[in-house]
Design an enzyme around this catalytic site. Sequence first.
Site, PDB file in Angstrom:
ATOM      1  N   GLU A   1       0.829  -1.215   0.000  1.00 46.48           N
ATOM      2  CA  GLU A   1       0.000   0.000   0.000  1.00 46.48           C
ATOM      3  C   GLU A   1       0.865   1.267   0.000  1.00 46.48           C
ATOM      4  OE1 GLU A   1      -1.636   1.746   3.529  1.00 46.48           O
ATOM      5  OE2 GLU A   1      -1.284  -0.072   4.691  1.00 46.48           O
TER       6      GLU A   1
ATOM      7  N   LYS B   1      -3.848  -2.263  15.577  1.00 44.33           N
ATOM      8  CA  LYS B   1      -3.173  -1.399  16.548  1.00 44.33           C
ATOM      9  C   LYS B   1      -3.943  -1.277  17.831  1.00 44.33           C
ATOM     10  CE  LYS B   1       0.010   1.494  14.604  1.00 44.33           C
ATOM     11  NZ  LYS B   1      -0.082   2.005  13.251  1.00 44.33           N
TER      12      LYS B   1
HETATM   13  N1  PSU Z   1      -2.664   1.442  10.576  1.00 47.87           N
HETATM   14  C1  PSU Z   1      -1.339   1.552  10.678  1.00 47.87           C
HETATM   15  N2  PSU Z   1      -0.646   2.232   9.743  1.00 47.87           N
HETATM   16  C2  PSU Z   1      -1.267   2.795   8.672  1.00 47.87           C
HETATM   17  C3  PSU Z   1      -2.686   2.658   8.559  1.00 47.87           C
HETATM   18  C4  PSU Z   1      -3.340   1.973   9.520  1.00 47.87           C
HETATM   19  O1  PSU Z   1      -0.780   1.038  11.608  1.00 47.87           O
HETATM   20  O2  PSU Z   1      -0.610   3.421   7.826  1.00 47.87           O
HETATM   21  C5  PSU Z   1      -3.378   3.209   7.349  1.00 47.87           C
HETATM   22  C6  PSU Z   1      -3.662   2.076   6.344  1.00 47.87           C
HETATM   23  O3  PSU Z   1      -3.553   2.585   5.035  1.00 47.87           O
HETATM   24  C7  PSU Z   1      -5.110   1.729   6.645  1.00 47.87           C
HETATM   25  C8  PSU Z   1      -5.669   3.087   6.973  1.00 47.87           C
HETATM   26  O4  PSU Z   1      -5.797   1.116   5.569  1.00 47.87           O
HETATM   27  O5  PSU Z   1      -4.649   3.734   7.724  1.00 47.87           O
HETATM   28  C9  PSU Z   1      -6.960   3.003   7.760  1.00 47.87           C
HETATM   29  O6  PSU Z   1      -7.516   4.268   7.848  1.00 47.87           O
HETATM   30  P1  PSU Z   1      -9.011   4.429   8.406  1.00 47.87           P
HETATM   31  O7  PSU Z   1      -8.920   4.023   9.834  1.00 47.87           O
HETATM   32  O8  PSU Z   1      -9.318   5.881   8.219  1.00 47.87           O
HETATM   33  O9  PSU Z   1      -9.878   3.522   7.580  1.00 47.87           O
END
Ligand code: PSU
Length: 306
Positions: free
Chosen positions: A24, A158
């Site tokens: 990604e 996380k």
């Molecule tokens: N968690 C991490 N590092 C990240 C992300 C999540 O530890 O970089 C990023 C990933 O791209 C994930 C996104 O898909 O954040 C999720 O964002 P949201 O919670 O807004 O869906």
Amino acid sequence: MISLTRAPAVAAAQAAGTPLVALESTIITHGMPYPQNLEVARQVEADVRAHGAEPATMAVIEGTLHIGLDDGQLEALAQARNVAKLSRADMAACIATGGTGATTVAATMIAARLAGIEVFATGGIGGVHKGAEGTFDISADLLELAQTPVTVIAAGAKAILDIPKTLEVLETQGVPVIAYGQDDMPAFWSRSAGIAAPLRMDSAKSIAKAHAMRRDMEIPGGQLVANPIPHEAEIDRATLAPIIAQATQDADTHGITGKAVTPYLLQRIFELTDGQSLTANIALVRNNARLGAEIATQLGNVTHNA
Ligand code: PSU
Ligand code: MN
């Protein structure tokens, strides 16, 4: 028509039957600071190659969906400010209007499916945020896992997230959550979330077979592989708990909402741990890239010997 471009190395790998691993780009633009983000993006690609697969880092650049980036594109993304963070909801609009954006887990899964890639390695997925009963903040990543047939290797969810609620949503959505090599659910910076994972597997081959079985049974959706962070890079839960509480409170105080929440928390935890969170993050992404390459290789074997 989708404007989709494969990097020459990706096209060559697909033609030759070399296993591929999707990566990604939101982790580069929103997950880590410059210049570490660029170093890590390059390192993770090298890790995938060193384990016999070809990496394909995904991004939308000026209206074209790129399957694999060259070094100049990686560098431009790593340095760019205000790049859009693309998920399922906004990816098509970005491509249609000639925009540029980085792909989250959900958007990277969509890109991988379009390109015929079935394995994707990252750091952490989005999930159910703490307090979601009030905010309804549940990442689109979870619903993408329910419908797009890609096996995603992450280090668990996380601790900024509500892990039990995240597991409940994944169960409801029919997403297998497989801890790799242990019974406990990993929690990103820590090897254990203190709860058991729904499934456990001890080899890349088993994970590949399970992926292929879902495909044969025509069950939509992917798998989430939760690969524990290497021992030497782990930050224990007790150390992190007050830091996460502080970061979450700061997000609230500053009125951070929507797609800004996850990047804000990551940056705040980086500051509050004096960068230690980033060192751990790098170790676990690399570990996931290696496992992703092994799973992609095994998937090639399972598919061709079937
Ligand atoms: N968690 C991490 N590092 C990240 C992300 C999540 O530890 O970089 C990023 C990933 O791209 C994930 C996104 O898909 O954040 C999720 O964002 P949201 O919670 O807004 O869906
Ligand atoms: Mn969200």
